[in-house]
Enzyme design. Sequence first.
Site, mmCIF file in Angstrom:
data_model
loop_
_atom_site.group_PDB
_atom_site.id
_atom_site.type_symbol
_atom_site.label_atom_id
_atom_site.label_comp_id
_atom_site.label_asym_id
_atom_site.label_seq_id
_atom_site.Cartn_x
_atom_site.Cartn_y
_atom_site.Cartn_z
ATOM 1 N N LYS A 50 35.819 63.623 33.557
ATOM 2 C CA LYS A 50 36.916 63.118 34.392
ATOM 3 C C LYS A 50 37.471 64.270 35.228
ATOM 4 O O LYS A 50 37.751 65.344 34.695
ATOM 5 C CB LYS A 50 38.012 62.557 33.489
ATOM 6 C CG LYS A 50 38.707 61.309 33.978
ATOM 7 C CD LYS A 50 39.746 60.848 32.940
ATOM 8 C CE LYS A 50 40.295 59.503 33.252
ATOM 9 N NZ LYS A 50 41.372 59.099 32.336
HETATM 10 O O1 G3P Z 1 44.170 57.387 31.222
HETATM 11 C C1 G3P Z 1 44.341 57.045 32.559
HETATM 12 C C2 G3P Z 1 45.456 56.044 32.758
HETATM 13 O O2 G3P Z 1 45.089 54.816 32.187
HETATM 14 C C3 G3P Z 1 46.787 56.507 32.206
HETATM 15 O O3 G3P Z 1 47.737 55.558 32.533
HETATM 16 O O4 G3P Z 1 50.049 55.474 33.454
HETATM 17 O O5 G3P Z 1 49.591 54.725 31.114
HETATM 18 O O6 G3P Z 1 49.499 57.173 31.658
HETATM 19 P P1 G3P Z 1 49.290 55.746 32.165
#
Ligand code: G3P
Length: 218
Positions: free
Chosen positions: A83
């Site tokens: 990533k």
């Molecule tokens: O891992 C990537 C993404 O899904 C993170 O989303 O906004 O919940 O931190 P968030």
Amino acid sequence: MKFFVDTAEVSEIRSLAEAGLVDGVTTNPSLIAKSGRKMAEVIAEICAITPGPVSAEVTATEYEDMLAEGRYLREIAPNVAVKVPLTEAGLGTCRALSAEGTLVNVTLCFSAAQALLAAKAGATFISPFVGRLDDIATDGMLLIADIVKIYRNYPHIKTEVLVASIRHPIHLVEAAKLGAGVATLPPAVIRQLLKHPLTDRGLEAFLADWRKTGQSIL
Ligand code: G3P
């Protein structure tokens, strides 16, 4: 649509994998930190649970260091997807790693223009963060619609839209309506997808009537 699980908690991944709900896993530095474990160790364990892509994120910010980290991470297991953030150095790293046959997930995408650049860099996956856009009163699903539409104009683009930062089941349903290929979901949201009060109520009624028959199937 492929379901990836957005977590570094091995116990969660294992239980969802047993239910056949895991086509892959995404992690990020915050999720690794939350797990309290060493990245290489927890990524190796996750890769042994599911044969699907497992995203492990670089933490360097300069091209040469990102490339070195990516080449290290991909050696952990064949199903590691490296990533990288959507920065100039991240796109350069994406181009180099994808040219070497490595799966690359370009993350922290917040615009269609960024998604087009990631596809040009040979990304395997692009991760637009819908929840974080919603969090600032911007409709994240409109971004998904734009990216899917743009990618469909160019059949040579093989980058899969991996909808990320999903906050609730409606994000998943709307992404599926738009034709996104992958969604990465927190374990709690996957479990929310299952639940409907009428299902629970209907099952209770069936079993109550069945008990009155005094029968058993076995
Ligand atoms: O891992 C990537 C993404 O899904 C993170 O989303 O906004 O919940 O931190 P968030």
